[in-house]
Design an enzyme around this catalytic site. Structure first.
Site, PDB file in Angstrom:
ATOM      1  N   ARG A  55       5.988  14.154 -23.555  1.00 46.05           N
ATOM      2  CA  ARG A  55       4.583  14.157 -23.967  1.00 46.05           C
ATOM      3  C   ARG A  55       3.920  15.531 -23.873  1.00 46.05           C
ATOM      4  O   ARG A  55       3.286  16.004 -24.829  1.00 46.05           O
ATOM      5  CB  ARG A  55       3.778  13.173 -23.087  1.00 46.05           C
ATOM      6  CG  ARG A  55       3.933  11.737 -23.453  1.00 46.05           C
ATOM      7  CD  ARG A  55       3.832  10.857 -22.206  1.00 46.05           C
ATOM      8  NE  ARG A  55       5.074  10.998 -21.478  1.00 46.05           N
ATOM      9  CZ  ARG A  55       6.125  10.206 -21.668  1.00 46.05           C
ATOM     10  NH1 ARG A  55       6.024   9.186 -22.469  1.00 46.05           N
ATOM     11  NH2 ARG A  55       7.266  10.418 -21.032  1.00 46.05           N
ATOM     12  N   THR A  56       4.061  16.176 -22.719  1.00 44.98           N
ATOM     13  CA  THR A  56       3.306  17.415 -22.490  1.00 44.98           C
ATOM     14  C   THR A  56       3.774  18.516 -23.436  1.00 44.98           C
ATOM     15  O   THR A  56       2.967  19.210 -24.058  1.00 44.98           O
ATOM     16  CB  THR A  56       3.470  17.858 -21.016  1.00 44.98           C
ATOM     17  OG1 THR A  56       3.195  16.730 -20.177  1.00 44.98           O
ATOM     18  CG2 THR A  56       2.516  18.982 -20.672  1.00 44.98           C
ATOM     19  N   LYS A  83      22.177  31.375 -17.008  1.00 41.89           N
ATOM     20  CA  LYS A  83      23.058  32.488 -16.601  1.00 41.89           C
ATOM     21  C   LYS A  83      22.468  33.228 -15.402  1.00 41.89           C
ATOM     22  O   LYS A  83      22.929  34.298 -15.035  1.00 41.89           O
ATOM     23  CB  LYS A  83      23.223  33.471 -17.764  1.00 41.89           C
ATOM     24  CG  LYS A  83      23.862  32.897 -19.003  1.00 41.89           C
ATOM     25  CD  LYS A  83      23.921  33.985 -20.090  1.00 41.89           C
ATOM     26  CE  LYS A  83      24.001  33.358 -21.461  1.00 41.89           C
ATOM     27  NZ  LYS A  83      23.630  34.311 -22.525  1.00 41.89           N
ATOM     28  N   ARG A 105       5.904  24.618 -17.282  1.00 41.96           N
ATOM     29  CA  ARG A 105       6.280  23.497 -16.417  1.00 41.96           C
ATOM     30  C   ARG A 105       7.462  23.947 -15.584  1.00 41.96           C
ATOM     31  O   ARG A 105       8.429  24.507 -16.113  1.00 41.96           O
ATOM     32  CB  ARG A 105       6.650  22.245 -17.210  1.00 41.96           C
ATOM     33  CG  ARG A 105       7.280  21.182 -16.301  1.00 41.96           C
ATOM     34  CD  ARG A 105       7.420  19.851 -16.937  1.00 41.96           C
ATOM     35  NE  ARG A 105       6.120  19.222 -17.125  1.00 41.96           N
ATOM     36  CZ  ARG A 105       5.963  17.942 -17.469  1.00 41.96           C
ATOM     37  NH1 ARG A 105       7.031  17.171 -17.661  1.00 41.96           N
ATOM     38  NH2 ARG A 105       4.765  17.428 -17.638  1.00 41.96           N
ATOM     39  N   HIS A 135      -1.020  18.834 -12.213  1.00 37.94           N
ATOM     40  CA  HIS A 135      -0.808  18.676 -13.657  1.00 37.94           C
ATOM     41  C   HIS A 135      -2.210  18.556 -14.268  1.00 37.94           C
ATOM     42  O   HIS A 135      -2.641  17.474 -14.678  1.00 37.94           O
ATOM     43  CB  HIS A 135       0.022  17.410 -13.894  1.00 37.94           C
ATOM     44  CG  HIS A 135       0.590  17.259 -15.263  1.00 37.94           C
ATOM     45  ND1 HIS A 135       0.267  18.091 -16.319  1.00 37.94           N
ATOM     46  CD2 HIS A 135       1.485  16.352 -15.755  1.00 37.94           C
ATOM     47  CE1 HIS A 135       0.933  17.697 -17.396  1.00 37.94           C
ATOM     48  NE2 HIS A 135       1.689  16.653 -17.078  1.00 37.94           N
TER      49      HIS A 135
HETATM   50  N1   CP Z   1       2.872  12.687 -18.405  1.00 40.46           N
HETATM   51  C1   CP Z   1       3.798  13.649 -18.576  1.00 40.46           C
HETATM   52  O1   CP Z   1       3.704  14.766 -18.034  1.00 40.46           O
HETATM   53  O2   CP Z   1       4.849  13.281 -19.371  1.00 40.46           O
HETATM   54  P1   CP Z   1       6.068  14.222 -19.755  1.00 40.46           P
HETATM   55  O3   CP Z   1       6.879  14.454 -18.510  1.00 40.46           O
HETATM   56  O4   CP Z   1       6.838  13.466 -20.814  1.00 40.46           O
HETATM   57  O5   CP Z   1       5.520  15.520 -20.268  1.00 40.46           O
END
Ligand code: CP
Length: 317
Positions: A55-56, A83, A105, A135
């Site tokens: 999603r993100t 590597k 991320r 988040h």
């Molecule tokens: N909610 C969320 O962060 O989903 P993803 O891990 O799919 O990005």
């Protein structure tokens, strides 16, 4: 607004509301004939993902493209990170490609802050999830989704009652949501077995309950969390069956909710563990609205951080 978005603590309540309002404006424009805006034309957004995401990552990519930015997607898997290339060298390589914003991320809590503080890059840094820490854009899209279902809480969440249920201990979504929801005035109750409640929760300005059933009738929003087995080195509950019995949302618990209450889940969902398939797909579930709203809210964040041209449905040439 700050140059970076690393934590909900980077935003005042007013700035958070401004992001939600910008997302609402973008929703109105997106409903018109012009799906793509010229606002960030000539800017480059890099998605730097060291951990898996559906999603993100996709919604940041979609958001940047809808604002006409160029997008570079970087996934640690299949890159020179395997590597042994460091975060510093990876970031500087992306900076050399002209990044204006880096969406990161990472599995390590504090990685986004490290990147922003390092001086390695001049781009804005957006935290797309760092370890168990935060988040922030998930919390913003959750707030946007709540507001769209409860328009009476347009400028403040005072009087709104939210329960966040499940694996609080490992959840960056829970941390960012607690910070944002309480900043906006909501009453938040965390519901989990004692083993999944963080030690420092006394400082979080929330209520804590170990009993889901007694919480259900007094809330407007039920936010279910994923059990994050990949972050569990030890056993935090006797069995999945025991967990579901105590803390899973099934059809009986769903029917105990207020008629207007909504069910949220940030995804990905463990169907049959923290949420039953019937509950996930029920009319109370706003899980797919959360995903759609994620694009609008991330557009708003990119727009605010990168100081895009005025919002308009018309394309300039
Ligand atoms: N909610 C969320 O962060 O989903 P993803 O891990 O799919 O990005």
């Amino acid at each position: 607004m700050n140059k970076h978005l690393l934590s909900i603590n980077d935003l005042s309540a007013e700035e958070a509301i401004e992001i939600l309002n910008t997302a609402s404006e973008l929703a109105k424009i997106s409903d018109g004939p012009m799906k793509k805006l010229p606002t960030l034309r000539g800017r480059t957004v890099v998605n730097l993902f060291f951990e898996d995401s559906t999603r993100t990552r996709i919604s940041f990519e979609s958001a940047a493209k809808r604002l006409s930015a160029d997008v570079i997607n970087f996934s640690a898997k299949g890159s020179s990170v395997s590597k042994g290339e460091s975060l510093k060298d990876t970031a500087q390589t992306l900076q050399a490609m002209g990044a204006d914003a880096v969406v990161i991320r990472h599995g390590a809590s504090g990685a986004a802050q490290r990147l922003a503080d390092s001086g390695w890059i001049s781009a804005s840094v957006i935290n797309a999830g760092d370890g168990t820490h935060e988040h922030p854009t998930q919390a913003l899209l959750d707030a946007y989704t709540i507001r769209s279902k409860f328009p009476e809480f347009n400028r403040s969440f005072k009087g709104l009652r939210v329960a966040i249920v499940g694996d609080i201990l490992h959840s960056r979504v829970a941390r960012s949501n607690v910070l944002l929801l309480t900043k906006l005035g909501a009453t938040v109750t965390l519901v989990a077995p004692p083993t999944l409640i963080p030690v420092g929760v006394v400082d979080w300005n929330v209520k804590v309950s170990y009993d889901l059933d007694s919480t259900l009738k007094d809330i407007d929003v039920l936010m279910m969390l994923r059990v994050q087995s990949e972050r569990m080195a030890n056993s935090f509950f006797p069995s999945e069956r025991e967990y579901s019995r105590g803390y899973g949302l099934d059809i009986t618990r769903l029917s105990a909710l207020n008629p207007n209450a909504i069910v949220m889940h940030p995804g990905p969902m463990n169907r049959g563990l923290e949420i039953s398939a019937e509950s996930a797909d029920s009319h109370k579930s706003v899980v797919l609205a959360q995903v759609s709203n994620g694009v609008l809210v991330r557009m708003a964040v990119l727009y605010q951080l990168l100081g895009g041209a005025a919002l308009t449905g018309e394309v300039s040439v």
